[in-house]
Enzyme design. Structure first.
Site, mmCIF file in Angstrom:
data_model
loop_
_atom_site.group_PDB
_atom_site.id
_atom_site.type_symbol
_atom_site.label_atom_id
_atom_site.label_comp_id
_atom_site.label_asym_id
_atom_site.label_seq_id
_atom_site.Cartn_x
_atom_site.Cartn_y
_atom_site.Cartn_z
ATOM 1 N N GLY B 10 0.827 -1.208 0.000
ATOM 2 C CA GLY B 10 0.000 0.000 0.000
ATOM 3 C C GLY B 10 0.854 1.248 0.000
ATOM 4 C CB ALA B 11 -0.061 4.833 -0.013
ATOM 5 C CD GLU B 12 0.136 4.501 7.155
ATOM 6 O OE1 GLU B 12 -1.036 4.142 6.944
ATOM 7 O OE2 GLU B 12 0.527 4.895 8.258
ATOM 8 C CB ALA B 13 1.835 -0.623 5.796
ATOM 9 C CB ILE B 15 0.445 -7.019 4.145
ATOM 10 C CG1 ILE B 15 -0.305 -5.691 4.245
ATOM 11 C CG2 ILE B 15 -0.045 -8.060 5.142
ATOM 12 C CD1 ILE B 15 -0.624 -5.217 5.597
ATOM 13 C CG ASP B 124 -10.054 1.573 4.482
ATOM 14 O OD1 ASP B 124 -10.991 1.920 3.733
ATOM 15 O OD2 ASP B 124 -8.984 1.102 4.052
#
Lengths: 331, 209
Positions: B10-13, B15, B124
């Site tokens: 993702g944009a932030e993290a 997985i 979310d």
């Protein structure tokens, strides 16, 4: 339809731009800008409107002269219909209506925020479908085209970043607009003072940051350190929201717009983010970043060519003209 | 399961799959951002890692199915948690019969109400962030979550799911009503006030389509 004259006047700037459509690209023939500078304090809407009324004729004839065209060569008149300060918008709308009636040329009111995005697409050939980070005095929005409209993916929940900078600048007796001086002061520091970083979902807020910065100043923290910290905090938050919007919409381009887009630190942060994502970074030339008539003219032309028409009766201004209220027929 | 396989970026993290003391696990690692100064980067990554793991643990205490947290590395921004082996609601919703869809959606509503009863805002709630295992719905990704008792926050939280149903699953417009049915049964406050708030959010200019 080739030549359009656009009048901008949503806030402190009166601007007249004349543009020409050249194979779907925007060619700027002239773009004259005159700013209202309050003697003290922030923008007084009535004073700003008086300023626009005083200078609109001069700016208009100056723009015509610089473009090297005659009035009769102008095919369309467009103006900033909103969002903005009521008295300013009304002054400019009146000027545009008068010009339209006098020249017997069609009139179109356009959305100021969408104009900031379209001028980037119109003047930068590689810029096709960007996410726009639009940061000015009153507006702070992340805009992208999705499902037939320009949608706001994130925006300020309280004040625009420019407004936040100006207010802090006033406490330092800096001249309006304070952004450029804050940028200079920030360069002299590398010491970060912790300030509130406020992101709510995709939205952003700056009033807490402003209050905390004022407190720091009262407590005697060095002005350079505070300026550095305001920039680092606010710009990081803006860059983060922009990146989220890019990830969400899967867009590979980012465009900057608005007066604060002139700040080199903001530019470098957004550019670094874009590079890390394999995306392209664009910023229009300075006089097309700030409020200006050329962008209003270009959007007017795009709208007119897509078949949109407006009668004088429909040309009423809208102070709260939202980006997502615009019917996009030209994309 | 192949460890260190990236499941989502993702944009932030990011997985990725992992193993924790012999158990299948996933690692959520927040990505360092070179555009911001290290002070801000470190502060955001550690605060968000801490906040997210707290929310997940609290949700579990309140009886909502969430991954078990195995380890939290606040310094490096890594949460190691249980690997949930099931199907995303997004991928299976169209395969269900109307009756099953109704039942599943009511269960979703029940889960959200349990979160909201304890002022946990997921932030979310989309059909990608819910996983069905046997007959249990797991809520994942509390990365945008927070604690908030305001009606506004709860309304916005549900509105996100409503949008997800109307955009991604527009063939099943009744789903969100089923969710609300399940929500109303479990929610301890006045659910009608929340429903009114959702209508108000829909009417706001920026959310109108």
């Amino acid at each position: 339809m080739t030549i359009c004259l656009g009048i901008e006047g949503t806030a402190h700037t009166i601007g007249v731009g004349i543009i020409k459509s050249d194979k779907g690209r925007c060619q700027v023939l002239s773009n004259v800008i005159k700013g209202y500078h309050p003697e003290k304090g922030g923008i007084h809407p009535r004073e700003a409107a008086n300023h626009h009324a005083t200078y609109v004729a001069d700016v208009l004839s100056d723009s015509i002269k610089k473009a090297g065209v005659v009035f009769s060569a102008v095919d369309l008149i467009s103006f900033s219909q909103g969002p903005g300060l009521g008295p300013c918008l009304r002054t400019v709308a009146t000027a545009a209506r008068a010009l339209s009636l006098k020249l017997k040329k069609p009139l179109l009111g356009v959305n100021h925020c969408v104009a900031h995005l379209e001028i980037g697409r119109g003047t930068i050939p590689e810029c096709i479908d960007p996410v726009l980070l639009y940061v000015s005095g009153a507006n702070t929005q992340v805009i992208g085209f999705a499902e037939g409209k320009y949608r706001v993916f994130g925006e300020t929940l309280d004040i625009g970043l420019g407004n936040c900078l100006d207010k802090f600048g006033r406490s330092l007796d800096l001249e309006f607009p304070a952004g450029p001086k804050i940028e200079e002061l920030a360069k002299k520091s590398k010491t970060y003072v912790k300030l509130p970083y406020s992101i709510k979902g995709m939205d952003i807020a700056f009033s807490g940051l402003l209050t905390a910065a004022m407190q720091e100043k009262k407590q005697g923290t060095s002005v350079e350190d505070i300026c550095f910290s305001i920039q680092e905090t606010a710009f990081a938050a803006l860059t983060e929201v922009t990146e989220r919007a890019m990830a969400h919409t899967e867009k590979k381009e980012v465009l900057l717009g608005g007066g604060v887009a002139c700040n080199m630190r903001l530019r470098s942060m957004v550019e670094t983010m874009a590079k890390a994502r394999g995306a392209r970074f664009f910023v229009p030339s300075r006089n097309l970043c700030v409020d200006n008539g050329a962008m209003i003219a270009w959007l007017g032309l795009l709208m007119y060519e897509s078949g949109i028409r407006m009668t004088i009766e429909d040309s009423m201004i809208n102070q709260r003209f939202r980006t997502d209220m615009v019917q996009v027929a030209w994309r | 399961m192949n460890p260190n396989k990236i499941l989502y970026l993702g944009a932030e993290a990011e997985i990725k799959t992992s193993v924790y003391l012999g158990l299948s696990a996933v690692e959520k690692r927040r990505i360092r951002k070179s555009y911001r100064i290290p002070e801000i980067d470190h502060m955001l990554i550690s605060a968000r890692t801490k906040e997210e793991s707290k929310l997940i643990m609290e949700a579990r205490i309140q009886g909502v199915a969430v991954p078990i947290i195995y380890d939290v590395d606040v310094e490096n921004g890594i949460i190691t948690m249980e690997y949930i082996d099931g199907h995303r609601i997004k991928d299976i919703i169209h395969r269900l019969t109307e009756k099953e869809r109704k039942r599943i959606c009511e269960k979703i509503g029940d889960g959200i109400a349990r979160l909201h009863n304890n002022d946990i805002i997921h932030g979310d709630i989309t059909t990608s962030n819910m996983i069905l295992v046997d007959d249990t719905i797991y809520f994942i990704d509390f990365g945008l979550g927070c604690k908030d008792s305001e009606i506004e926050a709860k309304g916005v939280d549900l509105h996100v799911l409503m949008e997800a149903f109307s955009s991604t699953h527009s063939l099943y417009p009744q789903c969100f009503d089923y969710v609300l049915d399940g929500y109303k049964k479990r929610f301890q406050g006045d659910a009608d006030v929340i429903c009114k708030k959702i209508e108000e959010i829909v009417r706001r200019g920026r959310y109108r389509t």
